[in-house]
Design a protein around this motif. Structure first.
Motif, PDB file in Angstrom:
ATOM      1  N   MET A   1       0.009   2.323 -11.287  1.00 19.12           N
ATOM      2  CA  MET A   1      -0.932   1.742 -10.353  1.00 19.12           C
ATOM      3  C   MET A   1      -0.371   1.885  -8.949  1.00 19.12           C
ATOM      4  O   MET A   1       0.791   1.613  -8.701  1.00 19.12           O
ATOM      5  CB  MET A   1      -1.153   0.262 -10.672  1.00 19.12           C
ATOM      6  CG  MET A   1      -2.122  -0.382  -9.721  1.00 19.12           C
ATOM      7  SD  MET A   1      -2.542  -2.097 -10.078  1.00 19.12           S
ATOM      8  CE  MET A   1      -2.799  -2.102 -11.817  1.00 19.12           C
ATOM      9  N   SER A   3      -0.128   0.883  -4.960  1.00 20.05           N
ATOM     10  CA  SER A   3      -0.206  -0.323  -4.146  1.00 20.05           C
ATOM     11  C   SER A   3      -0.104   0.092  -2.680  1.00 20.05           C
ATOM     12  O   SER A   3       0.777   0.874  -2.319  1.00 20.05           O
ATOM     13  CB  SER A   3       0.930  -1.274  -4.518  1.00 20.05           C
ATOM     14  OG  SER A   3       0.768  -2.510  -3.857  1.00 20.05           O
ATOM     15  N   LYS A   5       0.122  -1.520   1.184  1.00 22.15           N
ATOM     16  CA  LYS A   5       0.366  -2.752   1.943  1.00 22.15           C
ATOM     17  C   LYS A   5       0.338  -2.434   3.428  1.00 22.15           C
ATOM     18  O   LYS A   5       0.987  -1.490   3.880  1.00 22.15           O
ATOM     19  CB  LYS A   5       1.722  -3.350   1.565  1.00 22.15           C
ATOM     20  CG  LYS A   5       2.046  -4.641   2.300  1.00 22.15           C
ATOM     21  CD  LYS A   5       3.389  -5.196   1.867  1.00 22.15           C
ATOM     22  CE  LYS A   5       3.714  -6.489   2.595  1.00 22.15           C
ATOM     23  NZ  LYS A   5       5.029  -7.013   2.192  1.00 22.15           N
ATOM     24  N   ASP A 106      -4.058  -3.161  -4.696  1.00 24.81           N
ATOM     25  CA  ASP A 106      -3.525  -2.514  -5.897  1.00 24.81           C
ATOM     26  C   ASP A 106      -4.713  -1.820  -6.553  1.00 24.81           C
ATOM     27  O   ASP A 106      -5.757  -2.447  -6.766  1.00 24.81           O
ATOM     28  CB  ASP A 106      -2.921  -3.544  -6.855  1.00 24.81           C
ATOM     29  CG  ASP A 106      -1.737  -4.261  -6.240  1.00 24.81           C
ATOM     30  OD1 ASP A 106      -0.928  -3.607  -5.568  1.00 24.81           O
ATOM     31  OD2 ASP A 106      -1.626  -5.492  -6.427  1.00 24.81           O
ATOM     32  N   ASP A 110      -4.566   6.115  -9.114  1.00 22.52           N
ATOM     33  CA  ASP A 110      -3.668   6.243  -7.966  1.00 22.52           C
ATOM     34  C   ASP A 110      -4.277   7.064  -6.827  1.00 22.52           C
ATOM     35  O   ASP A 110      -3.972   6.829  -5.660  1.00 22.52           O
ATOM     36  CB  ASP A 110      -2.346   6.888  -8.380  1.00 22.52           C
ATOM     37  CG  ASP A 110      -1.516   5.999  -9.292  1.00 22.52           C
ATOM     38  OD1 ASP A 110      -1.884   4.817  -9.505  1.00 22.52           O
ATOM     39  OD2 ASP A 110      -0.487   6.492  -9.801  1.00 22.52           O
TER      40      ASP A 110
END
Length: 137
Positions: A1, A3, A5, A106, A110
């Motif tokens: 997965m 992520s 930020k 998330d 991908d």
């Protein structure tokens, strides 16, 4: 997965920024006017956000935590339909009259991370621009 930020320091109090973020119905347009062009409720826990480039996101409210100033939602449809998505926005006090805004996505698959990151960057640029105080003349 994957992520993604993003963080941004804003020249506004954490209370002022939280008031924008926690507004489930109108928060996207208040945060990034011109980038998010419409946001409307489609039931008590679903909003539909229209973006300037034509993308549409159906987002489900997961939680609003006023004590932690944390908002969590999930993209559940629209023009992009991830297999899994969980996003959070959180606001922290940061120095005198400033706040730190943290936004995390998330996502599966991908391959959606790069377009999400680009969208987050555009939204943050608009957010930062709307929070700048006018220069005194």
């Amino acid at each position: 997965m994957a992520s993604v930020k993003k963080e941004l320091v804003l020249d506004a109090s954490s209370e002022d920024i939280w008031a924008i973020i926690r507004d489930f119905a109108a928060g996207p347009v208040r945060m990034a006017p011109g980038y998010a062009v419409d946001s409307k409720l489609d039931g008590p826990d679903i909003r539909v956000v229209d973006f300037a480039g034509g993308a549409v996101a159906r987002e489900r409210l997961v939680t609003i935590d006023d004590d932690a100033r944390r908002f969590v939602y999930s993209i559940v449809g629209g023009s992009v339909t991830p297999a899994h998505n969980n996003a959070s926005m959180q606001v922290f006090p940061h120095g005198d009259g400033q706040s730190r805004f943290v936004w995390i996505h998330d996502v599966l698959p991908d391959e959606l991370a790069a377009p999400l990151a680009a969208g987050m960057d555009a939204g943050l640029r608009a957010f930062e621009q709307t929070r700048k105080a006018p220069t005194p003349s």
